[in-house]
Design a protein around this motif. Structure first.
Motif, PDB file in Angstrom:
ATOM      1  N   GLY A   1     -27.230 -41.950  26.767  1.00  0.00           N
ATOM      2  CA  GLY A   1     -26.556 -41.436  25.569  1.00  0.00           C
ATOM      3  C   GLY A   1     -26.955 -40.017  25.180  1.00  0.00           C
ATOM      4  O   GLY A   1     -26.490 -39.504  24.162  1.00  0.00           O
ATOM      5  N   ALA A   2     -27.780 -39.359  25.991  1.00  0.00           N
ATOM      6  CA  ALA A   2     -28.227 -37.997  25.641  1.00  0.00           C
ATOM      7  C   ALA A   2     -27.079 -36.995  25.719  1.00  0.00           C
ATOM      8  O   ALA A   2     -27.115 -35.948  25.070  1.00  0.00           O
TER       9      ALA A   2
ATOM     10  N   ILE B   1     -20.780 -34.073  20.489  1.00  0.00           N
ATOM     11  CA  ILE B   1     -21.879 -34.685  21.247  1.00  0.00           C
ATOM     12  C   ILE B   1     -22.855 -33.617  21.738  1.00  0.00           C
ATOM     13  O   ILE B   1     -24.063 -33.816  21.711  1.00  0.00           O
TER      14      ILE B   1
ATOM     15  N   THR C   1     -21.158 -36.180  29.369  1.00  0.00           N
ATOM     16  CA  THR C   1     -20.294 -35.303  28.568  1.00  0.00           C
ATOM     17  C   THR C   1     -20.450 -33.861  29.041  1.00  0.00           C
ATOM     18  O   THR C   1     -19.459 -33.122  29.169  1.00  0.00           O
TER      19      THR C   1
ATOM     20  N   GLU D   1     -25.745 -39.234  37.679  1.00  0.00           N
ATOM     21  CA  GLU D   1     -26.632 -40.377  37.938  1.00  0.00           C
ATOM     22  C   GLU D   1     -26.448 -40.996  39.325  1.00  0.00           C
ATOM     23  O   GLU D   1     -26.025 -42.152  39.443  1.00  0.00           O
TER      24      GLU D   1
ATOM     25  N   SER E   1     -32.136 -39.346  28.609  1.00  0.00           N
ATOM     26  CA  SER E   1     -32.054 -40.806  28.514  1.00  0.00           C
ATOM     27  C   SER E   1     -30.600 -41.230  28.265  1.00  0.00           C
ATOM     28  O   SER E   1     -29.715 -40.379  28.114  1.00  0.00           O
TER      29      SER E   1
ATOM     30  N   GLU F   1     -20.203 -41.244  37.655  1.00  0.00           N
ATOM     31  CA  GLU F   1     -21.164 -42.334  37.844  1.00  0.00           C
ATOM     32  C   GLU F   1     -20.576 -43.414  38.749  1.00  0.00           C
ATOM     33  O   GLU F   1     -21.263 -43.974  39.589  1.00  0.00           O
TER      34      GLU F   1
ATOM     35  N   GLN G   1     -31.788 -40.005  34.909  1.00  0.00           N
ATOM     36  CA  GLN G   1     -32.904 -40.398  34.045  1.00  0.00           C
ATOM     37  C   GLN G   1     -34.074 -40.864  34.887  1.00  0.00           C
ATOM     38  O   GLN G   1     -35.153 -41.163  34.366  1.00  0.00           O
TER      39      GLN G   1
ATOM     40  N   LYS H   1     -25.443 -36.364  29.060  1.00  0.00           N
ATOM     41  CA  LYS H   1     -25.382 -35.820  30.433  1.00  0.00           C
ATOM     42  C   LYS H   1     -23.956 -35.869  30.993  1.00  0.00           C
ATOM     43  O   LYS H   1     -23.451 -34.883  31.527  1.00  0.00           O
TER      44      LYS H   1
HETATM   45  N1  LIG Z   1     -14.909 -41.398  25.371  1.00  0.00           N
HETATM   46  C1  LIG Z   1     -15.836 -41.321  24.408  1.00  0.00           C
HETATM   47  N2  LIG Z   1     -15.475 -41.339  23.112  1.00  0.00           N
HETATM   48  C2  LIG Z   1     -16.389 -41.242  22.124  1.00  0.00           C
HETATM   49  N3  LIG Z   1     -17.732 -41.143  22.336  1.00  0.00           N
HETATM   50  C3  LIG Z   1     -18.150 -41.144  23.603  1.00  0.00           C
HETATM   51  C4  LIG Z   1     -17.233 -41.230  24.715  1.00  0.00           C
HETATM   52  N4  LIG Z   1     -17.952 -41.191  25.868  1.00  0.00           N
HETATM   53  C5  LIG Z   1     -19.250 -41.089  25.488  1.00  0.00           C
HETATM   54  N5  LIG Z   1     -19.356 -41.065  24.146  1.00  0.00           N
HETATM   55  C6  LIG Z   1     -20.615 -40.939  23.379  1.00  0.00           C
HETATM   56  O1  LIG Z   1     -21.205 -39.694  23.703  1.00  0.00           O
HETATM   57  C7  LIG Z   1     -22.622 -39.812  23.704  1.00  0.00           C
HETATM   58  C8  LIG Z   1     -23.153 -39.235  24.996  1.00  0.00           C
HETATM   59  O2  LIG Z   1     -22.664 -40.044  26.055  1.00  0.00           O
HETATM   60  P1  LIG Z   1     -22.842 -39.620  27.578  1.00  0.00           P
HETATM   61  O3  LIG Z   1     -22.138 -40.637  28.402  1.00  0.00           O
HETATM   62  O4  LIG Z   1     -22.473 -38.194  27.739  1.00  0.00           O
HETATM   63  O5  LIG Z   1     -24.434 -39.756  27.760  1.00  0.00           O
HETATM   64  P2  LIG Z   1     -25.305 -39.881  29.069  1.00  0.00           P
HETATM   65  O6  LIG Z   1     -26.506 -39.026  28.849  1.00  0.00           O
HETATM   66  O7  LIG Z   1     -24.472 -39.575  30.263  1.00  0.00           O
HETATM   67  O8  LIG Z   1     -25.710 -41.397  29.029  1.00  0.00           O
HETATM   68  P3  LIG Z   1     -25.688 -42.541  30.162  1.00  0.00           P
HETATM   69  O9  LIG Z   1     -26.903 -42.280  30.958  1.00  0.00           O
HETATM   70  O10 LIG Z   1     -25.778 -43.787  29.349  1.00  0.00           O
HETATM   71  O11 LIG Z   1     -24.396 -42.387  30.924  1.00  0.00           O
HETATM   72  C9  LIG Z   1     -22.943 -41.279  23.486  1.00  0.00           C
HETATM   73  O12 LIG Z   1     -23.292 -41.446  22.134  1.00  0.00           O
HETATM   74  C10 LIG Z   1     -21.643 -41.977  23.790  1.00  0.00           C
HETATM   75  O13 LIG Z   1     -21.510 -43.140  23.028  1.00  0.00           O
END
Ligand SMILES: Nc1ncnc2c1ncn2[C@@H]1O[C@H](COP(=O)(O)OP(=O)(O)OP(=O)(O)O)[C@@H](O)[C@H]1O
Length: 235
Positions: free
Chosen positions: A40-41, A19, A45, A161, A38, A86, A193, A43
């Motif tokens: 799924g970016a 990721i 992770t 967030e 945004s 979150e 975001q 953050k």
């Molecule tokens: N446990 C998991 N297993 C597999 N993929 C995951 C897992 N958690 C998140 N992802 C994927 O990792 C990518 C990044 O997700 P992440 O939650 O880090 O983004 P984010 O920027 O925090 O988004 P949001 O604002 O929606 O929380 C996304 O494509 C999501 O589908």
């Protein structure tokens, strides 16, 4: 100013699913850094990798001059990091129990002192110590989440967030609260975001599709046509 936290070539993900790609990131001590991105970016992770809930695939994490990527989450928290997810709280536990959980690694005396401080700072929580976190409003729950993270007296606070699910009124209250923490020289990394949080930022990093696309001053972000259009809708 010295560095509180930096990463070099940090790559991370879930099992074989990558990721985050080669993240070079840096937060100075006492700095408020907004990590904009945004849905799924990546953050969440990124923050989870910083606090050790996800093991990186590659790269280094240095916190307060120590390499920590092999450290357990416990050890990172003991050394001054705190993370508000979150969700932020355990819904099935009371306010008091959530706060106690936040000071898991403290001595009993330190925990008691921190509880007093949190109840002084958050009188709404003090009035409802036995109330289950799950029955609080979204805004109250977020405040509890911050209070829980502060229970360990962190020097580096990672916030995922803080505005999620909050009404504009609560977003303003949250920003006021974070502004007061900024005065106390806590290093804050705020994944958001909502561009309103940029009013708190000393610097901003933009995460897009798992890569850092910008890191610098807020004014420089708004000078960048592509980013300005993406985040502010201004053409
Ligand atoms: N446990 C998991 N297993 C597999 N993929 C995951 C897992 N958690 C998140 N992802 C994927 O990792 C990518 C990044 O997700 P992440 O939650 O880090 O983004 P984010 O920027 O925090 O988004 P949001 O604002 O929606 O929380 C996304 O494509 C999501 O589908």
């Amino acid at each position: 100013m010295s560095q509180a936290l930096f990463t070099r070539g940090l790559s991370s993900g879930y099992g074989p699913l990558q990721i985050l790609w080669d993240i070079d990131f840096m937060a100075q001590r006492a700095e408020t850094l907004v990590l904009l991105g945004s849905n799924g970016a990546g953050k969440t992770t990124f923050l989870k990798t910083l606090v050790g809930l996800i093991r990186p695939m590659r790269g280094e994490i240095t916190c307060l001059d120590q390499r920590i990527e092999a450290w357990s989450t416990d050890r990172r928290i003991r050394s001054g990091m705190a993370y508000m997810s979150e969700l932020g709280v355990v819904p099935s536990l009371s306010i008091a129990e959530n706060l106690t959980l936040g000071s898991y690694f403290q001595t009993t005396a330190a925990r008691k002192a921190q509880l007093h401080e949190m109840y002084d700072r958050f009188p709404d929580l003090a009035a409802r110590k036995r109330t289950l976190a799950g029955s609080l409003s979204g805004g109250q729950r977020k405040m509890l989440g911050i209070a829980k993270a502060l229970m360990s007296k962190p020097s580096i606070l990672l916030l995922d967030e803080p505005s999620a699910g909050l009404s504009p009124l609560y977003v303003n209250q949250m920003i006021d609260l974070l502004r007061s923490l900024k005065q106390e020289a806590v290093t804050m990394i705020i994944a958001e975001q909502n561009t309103k949080f940029l009013e708190l930022a000393d610097r901003v990093s933009v995460l897009e599709s798992g890569r850092i696309s910008f890191q610098g001053a807020v004014d420089d972000l708004t000078q960048n046509d592509t980013l300005r259009q993406a985040y502010f809708g201004i053409h």
